[in-house]
Motif scaffolding. Structure first.
Motif, PDB file in Angstrom:
ATOM      1  N   ASN A  52       0.819  -1.208   0.000  1.00 53.53           N
ATOM      2  CA  ASN A  52       0.000   0.000   0.000  1.00 53.53           C
ATOM      3  C   ASN A  52       0.856   1.263   0.000  1.00 53.53           C
ATOM      4  OD1 ASN A  52      -2.404  -1.479   0.013  1.00 53.53           O
ATOM      5  ND2 ASN A  52      -2.369  -1.644   2.251  1.00 53.53           N
ATOM      6  N   PHE A  53       0.259   2.350  -0.469  1.00 52.83           N
ATOM      7  CA  PHE A  53       0.974   3.616  -0.589  1.00 52.83           C
ATOM      8  C   PHE A  53       1.488   4.103   0.767  1.00 52.83           C
ATOM      9  CE2 PHE A  53       1.187   8.254  -1.678  1.00 52.83           C
ATOM     10  CZ  PHE A  53       2.053   8.138  -2.747  1.00 52.83           C
ATOM     11  N   ASP A  54       0.763   3.771   1.852  1.00 49.15           N
ATOM     12  CA  ASP A  54       1.179   4.213   3.194  1.00 49.15           C
ATOM     13  C   ASP A  54       2.187   3.256   3.836  1.00 49.15           C
ATOM     14  OD1 ASP A  54      -0.392   2.032   3.818  1.00 49.15           O
ATOM     15  OD2 ASP A  54      -1.599   3.063   5.330  1.00 49.15           O
ATOM     16  N   ARG A  78     -11.656   5.025  -3.711  1.00 51.33           N
ATOM     17  CA  ARG A  78     -11.246   6.125  -2.821  1.00 51.33           C
ATOM     18  C   ARG A  78     -11.733   5.943  -1.390  1.00 51.33           C
ATOM     19  NH1 ARG A  78     -11.718   8.774  -7.828  1.00 51.33           N
ATOM     20  NH2 ARG A  78      -9.745   9.798  -8.401  1.00 51.33           N
ATOM     21  N   HIS A  79     -12.547   4.913  -1.126  1.00 58.08           N
ATOM     22  CA  HIS A  79     -12.907   4.591   0.256  1.00 58.08           C
ATOM     23  C   HIS A  79     -11.689   4.109   1.045  1.00 58.08           C
ATOM     24  CE1 HIS A  79     -17.262   3.640  -1.195  1.00 58.08           C
ATOM     25  NE2 HIS A  79     -17.000   4.924  -1.171  1.00 58.08           N
ATOM     26  N   GLN A  80     -10.645   3.649   0.314  1.00 58.71           N
ATOM     27  CA  GLN A  80      -9.418   3.146   0.941  1.00 58.71           C
ATOM     28  C   GLN A  80      -8.246   4.025   0.486  1.00 58.71           C
ATOM     29  OE1 GLN A  80      -9.470   0.655   3.060  1.00 58.71           O
ATOM     30  NE2 GLN A  80     -11.513  -0.166   2.729  1.00 58.71           N
ATOM     31  N   PRO A  81      -8.215   5.292   0.868  1.00 59.50           N
ATOM     32  CA  PRO A  81      -7.218   6.226   0.311  1.00 59.50           C
ATOM     33  C   PRO A  81      -5.774   5.877   0.635  1.00 59.50           C
ATOM     34  CG  PRO A  81      -8.351   7.198   2.201  1.00 59.50           C
ATOM     35  CD  PRO A  81      -9.085   5.939   1.867  1.00 59.50           C
ATOM     36  N   LYS A  82      -5.541   5.140   1.726  1.00 60.93           N
ATOM     37  CA  LYS A  82      -4.165   4.829   2.104  1.00 60.93           C
ATOM     38  C   LYS A  82      -3.539   3.760   1.207  1.00 60.93           C
ATOM     39  CE  LYS A  82      -4.793   6.068   6.971  1.00 60.93           C
ATOM     40  NZ  LYS A  82      -4.730   5.582   8.374  1.00 60.93           N
TER      41      LYS A  82
END
Length: 401
Positions: free
Chosen positions: A248-250, A295-299
Motif C-alpha cells: 500500500n501507498f502508506d 477512494r474509500h481506501q485512500p491509504k
C-alpha cells in the motif's frame, strides 16, 4: 545473413559529407544527414541505422545532444563521434549521455574511419544477435507461464488479461518508461497462484470468501511469483513489480517491510490500483463510480496516479443518462458490481438468510463499505436487481420526507 541497416553520417558541412560519399562508396551502405535536425527527422520517419557517426560542433544541437537523442529513439544504433575538441569533459559527457562507442579526432585518416565503422558494425551485430536470443528466450518463458496460469484457472487468467489491457492503455500517458514491462507485470501478477491448493484456487476464481489462514496463504503468493519470474532473463524489474503489487501507498500491506509512497515502483503502484479495480469491475466498462469506491481506501493508492488512471480509463455509464432514461435503468448484477446510488429492487441476503440491505433503499457509501467486508466472510444470493440513474437520490428522499 541479414544485411545490416546503413551507417548514418551527420555533419553540418555538406561538402564534407560529399567527400565522405566519394571515399566510402563500395565499403558499406551508408546515408548522410546535413545537420542534427535532418538526422532526427530521418530516424523519426522510421529509418533504421546500424551506426551513427556525428560531428561534435554543429548548429541547433551539438553532437552529444544529438547522439543522446539517437540513443533514446534507436537504442540498438552504435554511436560514434568526430571531434576536434576531445577534452576530458566532452569525452565524459559524450560517453554518459550519448552512449559513445568510439571517438575520432579531426582530421581523421580514411583507414581509421573505415576500421572504426567496421568495428561499430560488428558491435551492432553482437547487440542485435544477443537481443534476438534474449527476446526468444523471454517470449518462450512467458508463454509457458501464461499457459500454465490459463490452464490452472481460466477466470483468474481472464482478469490478468484485462489488467494487461488496462496497462497497455495507460502506460505511455503516465510516462511509464518501458510499456511492455508494465503489461507483462499485470499478466504475470497472479502467477504465484500456482502454489495454491485447488480448492483455494476454485474459490478465488469464483470470488468466494476465504478462511483467515487461506487468505494469509494467498497474501504471500507475490513472493512465489517473484521467484518464478526472476529466473527469466531481463525480467528482474517485472519480478520486483509483481512482488510489491499489494504494497500500500502508506507502507502497509504485503510485504510488511519495504518502500512506501512514491518510492514504491510505479508499476507496483499501478498494479495496486488495478488489482482492486478488477474485483469490482464486471465488464469492459470502467466508470467513475468504480474509482469513487476505490477512494474509500485512500491509504492504499497513490492519489495522483489514481486521478490520472481514472481520467484515462473511466467512461460515462449510459445507464445514468437522465435524458434517455428519466426513470433510470434496471439491471441484474452480482454484488461486486454494486455501486453507490444504486436503488435496490431486491434484498441483499446471505445464504444463511441474513438480510444485510433491504430492497427499496439507495446504497450509501457506508453501506457499500460494510457490504464489501461481509463479502470476504459470507456468500450471498446473487444476482440482485437494481435501478440506476433516474432521479437524484437526495431529491427523492426530500420529496418522501
Amino acid at each position: 545473413m541479414t544485411q545490416n541497416p546503413p551507417v548514418l553520417f551527420v555533419d553540418d558541412d555538406e561538402n564534407l559529407l560529399m567527400g565522405l560519399k566519394r571515399k566510402l562508396r563500395g565499403k558499406f551502405d551508408f546515408d548522410t544527414a546535413v545537420g542534427p535536425l535532418q538526422a532526427l527527422e530521418k530516424i523519426k520517419a522510421g529509418n533504421k541505422y546500424s551506426v551513427c557517426v556525428a560531428d561534435m560542433r554543429m548548429p541547433d544541437m551539438d553532437g552529444v545532444k544529438l547522439l543522446a537523442e539517437v540513443a533514446r529513439l534507436s537504442p540498438d544504433t552504435v554511436n560514434m563521434m568526430l571531434t576536434g575538441n576531445a577534452d576530458q569533459h566532452t569525452a565524459v559527457e559524450a560517453i554518459n549521455r550519448g552512449h559513445i562507442f568510439r571517438f575520432f579526432n579531426k582530421p581523421c585518416e580514411d583507414e581509421d574511419l573505415i576500421a572504426g565503422v567496421k568495428a561499430g558494425l560488428r558491435q551492432y551485430q553482437l547487440i542485435t544477435a544477443e537481443k534476438a536470443l534474449i527476446e526468444q528466450t523471454l517470449a518462450g518463458s512467458v508463454k509457458v507461464l501464461t499457459e500454465v496460469l490459463a490452464q490452472l484457472n481460466p477466470a483468474i487468467f481472464g482478469k490478468a488479461m484485462r489488467a494487461k489491457l488496462w496497462c497497455d492503455t495507460i502506460a505511455k500517458q503516465i510516462g511509464y518508461p518501458h510499456p511492455w514491462e508494465l503489461g507483462l507485470a499485470a499478466l504475470l501478477a497472479p502467477i504465484g497462484y500456482v502454489s495454491l491448493p485447488p480448492e483455494i484456487l476454485a474459490r478465488l476464481g469464483e470470488d468466494k470468501p476465504l478462511q483467515p489462514l487461506e487468505r494469509d496463504v494467498v497474501r504471500r503468493t507475490p513472493e512465489v511469483a517473484r521467484k518464478l519470474i526472476s529466473n527469466i532473463p531481463r525480467l528482474e524489474q517485472v519480478a520486483g513489480i509483481v512482488y510489491l503489487q499489494n504494497r500500500n501507498f502508506d507502507g502497509s500491506g504485503f510485504p510488511a517491510e519495504g518502500p512506501l509512497g512514491t518510492e514504491i515502483p510505479l508499476g507496483a503502484r499501478v498494479l495496486r490500483i488495478f488489482n482492486d479495480l478488477g474485483k469490482i469491475v464486471e465488464s469492459d466498462l470502467v466508470v467513475k463510480q468504480h474509482f469513487d469506491e476505490l477512494r474509500h481506501q485512500p491509504k492504499r493508492y497513490d492519489p495522483e496516479l489514481l486521478d490520472k488512471i481514472e481520467a484515462l480509463l473511466a467512461k460515462e455509464d449510459p445507464s445514468y443518462d437522465k435524458v434517455a432514461y428519466p426513470k433510470g435503468t434496471e439491471h441484474d448484477i452480482y454484488l461486486k458490481a454494486l455501486r453507490m446510488g444504486d436503488f435496490l429492487l431486491t434484498d441483499i441476503e446471505t445464504r444463511e438468510g441474513q438480510v444485510l440491505l433491504a430492497h427499496g433503499n439507495y446504497v450509501s457509501e457506508i453501506q457499500l463499505q460494510r457490504l464489501r467486508v461481509f463479502q470476504e466472510l459470507h456468500q450471498f444470493h446473487e444476482p440482485i436487481r437494481v435501478r440506476r440513474g433516474g432521479q437524484d437520490p437526495e431529491i427523492t428522499i426530500r420529496e418522501g420526507s
